[in-house]
Design a protein around this motif. Structure first.
Motif, PDB file in Angstrom:
ATOM      1  N   ILE A  64     -54.606  45.557  -0.051  1.00 28.59           N
ATOM      2  CA  ILE A  64     -54.613  46.160  -1.252  1.00 28.59           C
ATOM      3  C   ILE A  64     -55.592  47.411  -1.124  1.00 28.59           C
ATOM      4  O   ILE A  64     -55.413  48.246  -1.584  1.00 28.59           O
ATOM      5  CB  ILE A  64     -55.413  45.300  -2.302  1.00 28.59           C
ATOM      6  N   VAL A  65     -56.690  47.155  -0.411  1.00 27.99           N
ATOM      7  CA  VAL A  65     -57.669  48.552  -0.175  1.00 27.99           C
ATOM      8  C   VAL A  65     -56.641  49.428   0.384  1.00 27.99           C
ATOM      9  O   VAL A  65     -56.996  50.731   0.101  1.00 27.99           O
ATOM     10  CB  VAL A  65     -58.737  47.996   0.739  1.00 27.99           C
ATOM     11  N   GLU A  66     -56.018  49.184   1.428  1.00 27.38           N
ATOM     12  CA  GLU A  66     -55.449  50.203   2.288  1.00 27.38           C
ATOM     13  C   GLU A  66     -54.274  50.882   1.504  1.00 27.38           C
ATOM     14  O   GLU A  66     -54.104  52.143   1.370  1.00 27.38           O
ATOM     15  CB  GLU A  66     -54.407  49.742   3.343  1.00 27.38           C
ATOM     16  N   GLU A  67     -53.764  50.294   0.489  1.00 27.96           N
ATOM     17  CA  GLU A  67     -52.979  50.990  -0.403  1.00 27.96           C
ATOM     18  C   GLU A  67     -53.773  51.973  -1.621  1.00 27.96           C
ATOM     19  O   GLU A  67     -53.106  52.749  -1.783  1.00 27.96           O
ATOM     20  CB  GLU A  67     -52.235  50.042  -1.402  1.00 27.96           C
ATOM     21  N   ILE A  68     -54.802  51.523  -1.738  1.00 26.20           N
ATOM     22  CA  ILE A  68     -55.756  52.390  -2.747  1.00 26.20           C
ATOM     23  C   ILE A  68     -56.106  53.484  -1.994  1.00 26.20           C
ATOM     24  O   ILE A  68     -55.971  54.696  -2.389  1.00 26.20           O
ATOM     25  CB  ILE A  68     -56.773  51.427  -3.440  1.00 26.20           C
ATOM     26  N   TYR A  75     -52.747  58.899  -8.167  1.00 26.52           N
ATOM     27  CA  TYR A  75     -52.599  58.054  -9.477  1.00 26.52           C
ATOM     28  C   TYR A  75     -53.860  57.929 -10.359  1.00 26.52           C
ATOM     29  O   TYR A  75     -54.916  58.227  -9.867  1.00 26.52           O
ATOM     30  CB  TYR A  75     -52.324  56.637  -8.889  1.00 26.52           C
ATOM     31  N   HIS A  76     -53.613  57.622 -11.522  1.00 26.39           N
ATOM     32  CA  HIS A  76     -54.819  57.727 -12.357  1.00 26.39           C
ATOM     33  C   HIS A  76     -55.385  56.430 -12.465  1.00 26.39           C
ATOM     34  O   HIS A  76     -56.411  56.355 -12.939  1.00 26.39           O
ATOM     35  CB  HIS A  76     -54.192  58.115 -13.968  1.00 26.39           C
ATOM     36  N   GLY A  77     -54.598  55.302 -11.958  1.00 26.48           N
ATOM     37  CA  GLY A  77     -55.218  54.153 -12.053  1.00 26.48           C
ATOM     38  C   GLY A  77     -54.199  52.885 -11.374  1.00 26.48           C
ATOM     39  O   GLY A  77     -52.999  53.469 -10.828  1.00 26.48           O
ATOM     40  N   PHE A  78     -54.739  51.793 -10.870  1.00 25.48           N
ATOM     41  CA  PHE A  78     -54.060  50.842 -10.065  1.00 25.48           C
ATOM     42  C   PHE A  78     -54.118  49.519 -10.910  1.00 25.48           C
ATOM     43  O   PHE A  78     -55.230  49.198 -11.554  1.00 25.48           O
ATOM     44  CB  PHE A  78     -54.762  50.700  -8.662  1.00 25.48           C
ATOM     45  N   VAL A  79     -53.112  48.791 -10.939  1.00 18.94           N
ATOM     46  CA  VAL A  79     -53.002  47.486 -11.578  1.00 18.94           C
ATOM     47  C   VAL A  79     -52.604  46.545 -10.162  1.00 18.94           C
ATOM     48  O   VAL A  79     -51.399  46.841  -9.658  1.00 18.94           O
ATOM     49  CB  VAL A  79     -51.712  47.537 -12.586  1.00 18.94           C
ATOM     50  N   ILE A  80     -53.328  45.405 -10.252  1.00 26.99           N
ATOM     51  CA  ILE A  80     -53.067  44.608  -9.211  1.00 26.99           C
ATOM     52  C   ILE A  80     -52.661  43.410 -10.021  1.00 26.99           C
ATOM     53  O   ILE A  80     -53.513  42.837 -10.666  1.00 26.99           O
ATOM     54  CB  ILE A  80     -54.326  44.388  -8.398  1.00 26.99           C
ATOM     55  N   THR A  81     -51.490  42.830  -9.647  1.00 28.99           N
ATOM     56  CA  THR A  81     -51.196  41.568 -10.116  1.00 28.99           C
ATOM     57  C   THR A  81     -51.380  40.443  -9.262  1.00 28.99           C
ATOM     58  O   THR A  81     -51.086  40.437  -8.034  1.00 28.99           O
ATOM     59  CB  THR A  81     -49.520  41.482 -10.671  1.00 28.99           C
ATOM     60  N   HIS A  82     -52.093  39.468  -9.761  1.00 29.91           N
ATOM     61  CA  HIS A  82     -52.851  38.335  -8.796  1.00 29.91           C
ATOM     62  C   HIS A  82     -52.733  37.010  -9.706  1.00 29.91           C
ATOM     63  O   HIS A  82     -52.694  36.964 -10.757  1.00 29.91           O
ATOM     64  CB  HIS A  82     -54.115  38.987  -8.874  1.00 29.91           C
ATOM     65  N   GLY A  83     -52.784  36.082  -9.031  1.00 30.33           N
ATOM     66  CA  GLY A  83     -52.736  34.662  -9.640  1.00 30.33           C
ATOM     67  C   GLY A  83     -54.226  34.648 -10.390  1.00 30.33           C
ATOM     68  O   GLY A  83     -55.230  35.192  -9.941  1.00 30.33           O
TER      69      GLY A  83
END
Ligand code: ASN
Length: 324
Positions: A64-68, A75-83
């Motif tokens: 996740i950190v590598e993608e960010i 990007y203006h912001g990041f959304v992480i879908t997660h359990g």
């Protein structure tokens, strides 16, 4: 138009029901199921994994950190879908792994699979993308009708659509006809200078005290080289049972870090307040003050992973307003 990157890690939102009534990871493309997302922002989507968040690992968090890191300028912001089960833990981890981003990192998920009748995930995803375009500069959980500080949150409700709460911090925002953001939030930075940190130390254990118990399981940690840090869930202000003291002293003398966190969901440890707290401080333990248990775990992983020699300074440095 604003740009938002959705990073998918799995969780109930994309799970499917097996005939026997058990939810298992599915193949859902959750973004195409919410076509109106495109009206909010230009969306890109990366699939990292499809784990039930019980099996969330530091390796997935590093991805996740590598993608960010790769995309933070675009990007203006990041959304992480997660359990939901370990969403608060990942929110804490990201608070330490991505510092000074100055943009929203929004975690969301669902109590029901997105294919179920009346799925909460449709709304959660929609409002999370909106939240990712807002004037927020920190890691938040967007779930039900709440936007919460990630590093102060915990899952407190197994069933309700407001599954998360942050008893030590007023909500960062409320979702309704409009998104209402509150002044306690960290605002978006005009210029950011992010630091990405990927070597968290996984060798942490948590000891929950058994009132009326007598088994000193801490002694098994003393000679265990895998274990670098021990968190003890103290009663109230951080009080610890007498029969554990001998092992705690041996743990700290052997160079392992011992931190006492309060079992209460509000307030702070105060190891000097009772003799039952002072004696554990004298045995070399530190106190987590008002950090949540999840934040204490991830902050220990961060401080030990970053520089064990400077553990105490790193642990007490507030990051993302995680402690008062
Ligand atoms: N077990 C699921 C998970 O954490 C729970 C959920 O997402 N509602 O992945």
């Amino acid at each position: 138009m604003k740009r938002v990157l959705i990073i998918d890690t799995g969780g109930t939102i994309s799970q499917v029901m097996r005939e026997i009534g058990t939810l298992v990871p599915g193949e859902a493309d959750i973004v195409t199921l919410v076509p109106r997302l495109k009206e909010i922002a230009d969306i890109d989507y990366v699939l990292i994994d499809r784990v039930d968040s019980t099996d969330m690992t530091q390796n997935i968090r590093v991805k996740i950190v590598e993608e960010i890191e790769k995309n933070h300028n675009d990007y203006h912001g990041f959304v992480i879908t997660h359990g939901t089960d370990t969403m608060a833990d990942t929110a804490c981890a990201l608070n330490y792994m991505v510092q000074n981003l100055g943009k929203p990192i929004v975690l969301t998920g669902a109590q029901l699979p997105i294919f179920a009748p009346g799925p909460d995930g449709l709304n959660n995803l929609y409002y999370s993308v909106k939240t990712a375009t807002e004037d927020i500069g920190e890691v938040v959980i967007c779930f039900g009708d709440r936007i919460l500080r990630g590093n102060r949150s915990n899952k407190y409700n197994v069933e309700g659509f407001n599954a998360f709460d942050s008893p030590r911090e007023p909500y960062i925002g409320n979702l309704g006809v409009n998104i209402r953001l509150n002044e306690n939030r960290i605002k978006r930075f005009k210029i950011s200078n992010p630091i990405f940190f990927k070597t968290m130390c996984s060798g942490i254990v948590v000891h929950y005290q058994v009132s009326g118990g007598c088994c000193d399981t801490l002694k098994y940690y003393i000679d265990n080289p895998e274990i670098k840090g021990v968190i003890i869930v103290g009663f109230g202000t951080g009080n610890v049972q007498s029969y554990l003291l001998n092992s705690i002293e041996k743990l700290t003398q052997s160079g392992k870090k011992v931190v006492i966190v309060t079992a209460c969901s509000k307030g702070s440890t105060k190891l000097g307040q009772y003799q039952t707290g002072l004696r554990v401080k004298n045995a070399g333990a530190l106190e987590a003050k008002d950090l949540t248990i999840q934040a204490t775990i991830q902050k220990m992983m961060y401080a030990l992973g970053r520089d064990p020699e400077n553990f105490q300074d790193l642990f007490y440095q507030p990051i993302g307003r995680d402690m008062d």
